[in-house]
Design a protein around this motif. Sequence first.
Motif, short mmCIF file in Angstrom:
data_model
loop_
_atom_site.label_atom_id
_atom_site.label_comp_id
_atom_site.label_asym_id
_atom_site.label_seq_id
_atom_site.Cartn_x
_atom_site.Cartn_y
_atom_site.Cartn_z
N ALA A 50 0.87 -1.16 -0.06
CA ALA A 50 0.01 -0.02 -0.08
C ALA A 50 0.96 1.27 -0.17
O ALA A 50 0.46 2.41 -0.20
N ALA A 51 2.21 1.24 0.08
CA ALA A 51 3.07 2.30 0.48
C ALA A 51 3.08 3.25 -0.87
O ALA A 51 2.79 2.79 -2.13
N GLY A 52 2.83 4.46 -0.75
CA GLY A 52 2.82 5.44 -1.61
C GLY A 52 1.39 5.84 -1.98
O GLY A 52 1.26 6.66 -2.93
N GLY A 53 0.44 5.02 -1.54
CA GLY A 53 -0.97 5.40 -1.87
C GLY A 53 -1.90 5.19 -0.79
O GLY A 53 -1.40 5.00 0.54
N SER A 54 -3.21 4.75 -0.97
CA SER A 54 -4.22 4.70 -0.14
C SER A 54 -4.30 3.52 0.37
O SER A 54 -3.93 2.35 -0.35
N ILE A 55 -4.31 3.12 1.78
CA ILE A 55 -4.38 1.77 2.41
C ILE A 55 -5.87 1.29 2.14
O ILE A 55 -6.06 0.05 2.36
N GLU A 56 -6.81 2.33 2.04
CA GLU A 56 -8.19 1.59 2.01
C GLU A 56 -8.52 0.44 1.21
O GLU A 56 -9.37 -0.35 1.55
N PRO A 57 -8.13 0.50 -0.10
CA PRO A 57 -8.61 -0.90 -1.11
C PRO A 57 -7.81 -1.93 -0.36
O PRO A 57 -8.65 -3.09 -0.66
N TYR A 58 -6.80 -1.94 0.30
CA TYR A 58 -6.21 -3.15 1.03
C TYR A 58 -7.19 -3.71 1.95
O TYR A 58 -7.33 -4.79 2.51
N TRP A 59 -7.63 -2.50 2.92
CA TRP A 59 -8.36 -2.91 3.95
C TRP A 59 -9.89 -3.74 3.36
O TRP A 59 -10.47 -4.32 4.13
N ASP A 60 -10.33 -3.20 2.15
CA ASP A 60 -11.46 -3.71 1.86
C ASP A 60 -11.32 -5.17 1.33
O ASP A 60 -12.23 -6.00 1.66
N ILE A 61 -10.15 -5.66 1.21
CA ILE A 61 -9.65 -7.09 0.84
C ILE A 61 -9.34 -7.77 2.25
O ILE A 61 -9.86 -8.81 2.60
N PHE A 62 -8.32 -7.14 3.02
CA PHE A 62 -8.19 -7.74 4.36
C PHE A 62 -8.90 -6.98 5.43
O PHE A 62 -8.68 -6.11 6.27
N SER A 63 -10.22 -7.42 5.49
CA SER A 63 -11.34 -6.70 6.47
C SER A 63 -11.01 -6.85 7.72
O SER A 63 -11.65 -5.93 8.46
N ILE A 64 -10.29 -7.73 8.10
CA ILE A 64 -9.64 -7.88 9.41
C ILE A 64 -9.01 -6.38 10.13
O ILE A 64 -9.16 -6.04 11.08
N HIS A 65 -8.50 -5.58 9.21
CA HIS A 65 -8.09 -4.26 9.72
C HIS A 65 -9.07 -3.30 9.95
O HIS A 65 -8.95 -2.12 10.36
N LYS A 66 -10.44 -3.43 9.55
CA LYS A 66 -11.52 -2.60 9.97
C LYS A 66 -11.98 -2.41 11.31
O LYS A 66 -13.16 -2.61 11.64
N ARG A 91 -11.69 12.84 0.36
CA ARG A 91 -10.57 11.83 0.25
C ARG A 91 -10.32 11.79 -1.00
O ARG A 91 -10.67 12.44 -2.10
N PRO A 92 -8.72 11.24 -1.23
CA PRO A 92 -8.23 11.10 -2.47
C PRO A 92 -9.12 10.29 -3.40
O PRO A 92 -9.85 9.40 -2.88
N PRO A 93 -9.24 10.56 -4.69
CA PRO A 93 -10.08 9.60 -5.52
C PRO A 93 -9.74 8.26 -5.52
O PRO A 93 -8.57 7.88 -5.24
N ALA A 94 -10.78 7.45 -5.47
CA ALA A 94 -10.58 5.93 -5.11
C ALA A 94 -9.46 5.41 -6.37
O ALA A 94 -9.62 5.85 -7.47
N THR A 95 -8.73 4.59 -5.99
CA THR A 95 -7.69 3.81 -6.98
C THR A 95 -8.15 2.06 -7.08
O THR A 95 -8.63 1.75 -5.89
N SER A 96 -7.98 1.79 -7.84
CA SER A 96 -8.02 0.29 -7.87
C SER A 96 -6.75 -0.59 -8.04
O SER A 96 -5.76 0.30 -8.19
N ILE A 97 -6.89 -1.29 -7.02
CA ILE A 97 -5.61 -1.89 -6.94
C ILE A 97 -5.55 -3.48 -7.39
O ILE A 97 -6.50 -4.02 -7.88
N GLU A 98 -4.50 -3.99 -7.81
CA GLU A 98 -4.59 -5.43 -8.14
C GLU A 98 -4.80 -6.19 -7.19
O GLU A 98 -4.40 -6.18 -6.12
N ASP A 99 -5.79 -6.95 -7.50
CA ASP A 99 -6.53 -8.12 -6.62
C ASP A 99 -5.49 -9.13 -6.30
O ASP A 99 -5.15 -10.06 -7.12
N PRO A 100 -4.68 -9.35 -4.97
CA PRO A 100 -3.79 -10.24 -4.88
C PRO A 100 -4.35 -11.78 -5.07
O PRO A 100 -3.59 -12.60 -5.19
N PHE A 101 -5.83 -11.87 -4.87
CA PHE A 101 -6.42 -12.92 -4.86
C PHE A 101 -6.84 -13.56 -6.40
O PHE A 101 -7.15 -14.80 -6.52
N ALA A 102 -6.65 -13.01 -7.24
CA ALA A 102 -6.96 -13.09 -8.74
C ALA A 102 -6.38 -14.21 -9.30
O ALA A 102 -6.91 -15.04 -10.09
#
Length: 566
Positions: A50-66, A91-102
């Motif tokens: 998540a470094a250099g950007g928003s951590i939120e999309p990762y928390w959507d995947i690893f919901s344990i952080h919420k 907020r910063p505009p939503a970014t899409s991240i690579e889904d590590p489970f894909a």
Amino acid sequence: DPSLPRFRLADIRAAHGAESSSPWVIYEDKVYDISDWIAAHPGGDVILRAAGGSIEPYWDIFSIHKTPYVREILAQYLIGYISPEDLVAGRPPATSIEDPFASDPERDARLITHTARPRNAEPPNSELTRTFLTPNGLFYVRNHMWVPVVEQEEKHVLTVELPDGEARRYTLGELKTRFPVHKVTVALQCSGNRRNDMTRHAGKTNGLQWGVGAISNADWEGVRLSDVLADAGLKVADAATTTVKNITSAANASDTADDANALHVQFTGLEAYGSSIPLPKALDPRGDVLLAFNMNGAPLPRDHGFPLRAVVPGHVAARSVKWLSKIVVSDEESTSQWQRRDYKSFGPNEGANPDWDRAPAIQEMPITSAITGVWVGECIRRGAVPWTRDAAVGVDMAAVQQKVGFTPKPPSSSPKEKDDPPCPSHTPAATPIAMEGYAYSGGGRSVSRVDVSLDGGATWDQASLLDDCADPSSPCHGNKAWAWRRWRYTGQLPVVPLPIASGETDITTTIFGNSNSKNKKKNCTTLVVKATDEAYNAQPETHRGIYNVRGNLATAWHRVRLCPQC
Ligand code: MTE
Ligand code: MO
């Protein structure tokens, strides 16, 4: 704190990414310098994604952080805010991240899935003990994160680091050709196996609610960890084991030798999971610790660690690290949460926030057993069929099946398939019953006895232990009893219907996954199994006395409530 500076998104992206010496992350409109947190992050440097950007999309995947708790931790690292011109609705505009489970692999549809991302699944009871060696596609899966992608397996690198900081790198190709290959028959069992039993009988537990299937058995092939450590130059002084002596002979001076008893072997996987075992286990010439690349004669499936995993026989499966990329011999245990927290067990009084350091990490497993299939009377409940190895235990299953009106069907491809014959309109007075299951003890201690009760523990009989290891077509490998032991039992249900004891499990929830409240009103009995190992370790009678919030080591007598269906 409005006095903190404002930062531009583009600058953060350019200067504070994963490669930088001060990685930052963004949450809502706040900026955090996580440099000092990485070492303490439970998932290791995965957070750098998540470094250099928003951590939120990762928390959507690893919901344990919420949770507020995680936000509190993050708050300590606040260094500023995003410039207003980069914010959309605060907020910063939503970014899409690579889904590590894909890129996770396809899985066998028969597995019962507890969570899909990460993948956690167990085989259905009807398949669990059908064979001694669990087919690779049915082996339970316990992933904390995604499945790493390895393109060229022979080029996969394992780094071995010694206490003096020396490191040696081996490609998988090198491991395969430079060291003798060994085969070991080992059951892996999660410390959370049977957790749902503890929940039902003793109270709420945190973690995946495994049934009796977070255990499977396979032949593993690979090279010995002790051979690789010796080749890498490990020098330890400990007269306790012969392998250590071999390693020591190169080093007589005590100043070049470490005390094996004070060291640990830390394993790390490609996705940052890690744990460790004490070095004496790794060096025990009868300990059979492998760096494995084959499972049941085929390359490791991706879910089970392709291309390389540790296999630590007799220990909790959490130490058998998959996608193994790094080994460190250290005077410390692994610092991961899986070593220092998750895979420990505490007293029933210690609650959700125990003194983590006081309890030892789970290593050798205690004894357990479970019922995986029940056939009774004319109302046939579907369990693990067919019975293929009757001769080995001297049970004439054909006769039992004829008696109970049961004809084995070929394995069904779907666990939901309804292939039970319809129930008769009455329950026979004295009903033949057949059961099967497994028993397993850690530390290579063999199972010496499996006791079965058909009346809730008032009277006992013994199950027949299958002699799977003596089968010439699939003999067991290894120095100790690392595999599970399958058992079978045939008997006669008590003639007098018994009252329902409180806190017992309805067979429909245990074996078939759907509970039928109507059964609670009927005359039921409780089937019980418990096992004993060669050191006379036995299972506790109930889960109340071994209750722990994490639901680890749920090894009480396994009870299955049986109610007439008609
Ligand atoms: N290794 C890595 N790299 N990542 C993991 O998530 N899970 C551990 C262990 N090794 C895990 C791992 C746990 S808790 C268990 S129970 C076993 O792998 C499960 O092994 P299996 O999926 O092959 O059954
Ligand atoms: Mo596990």
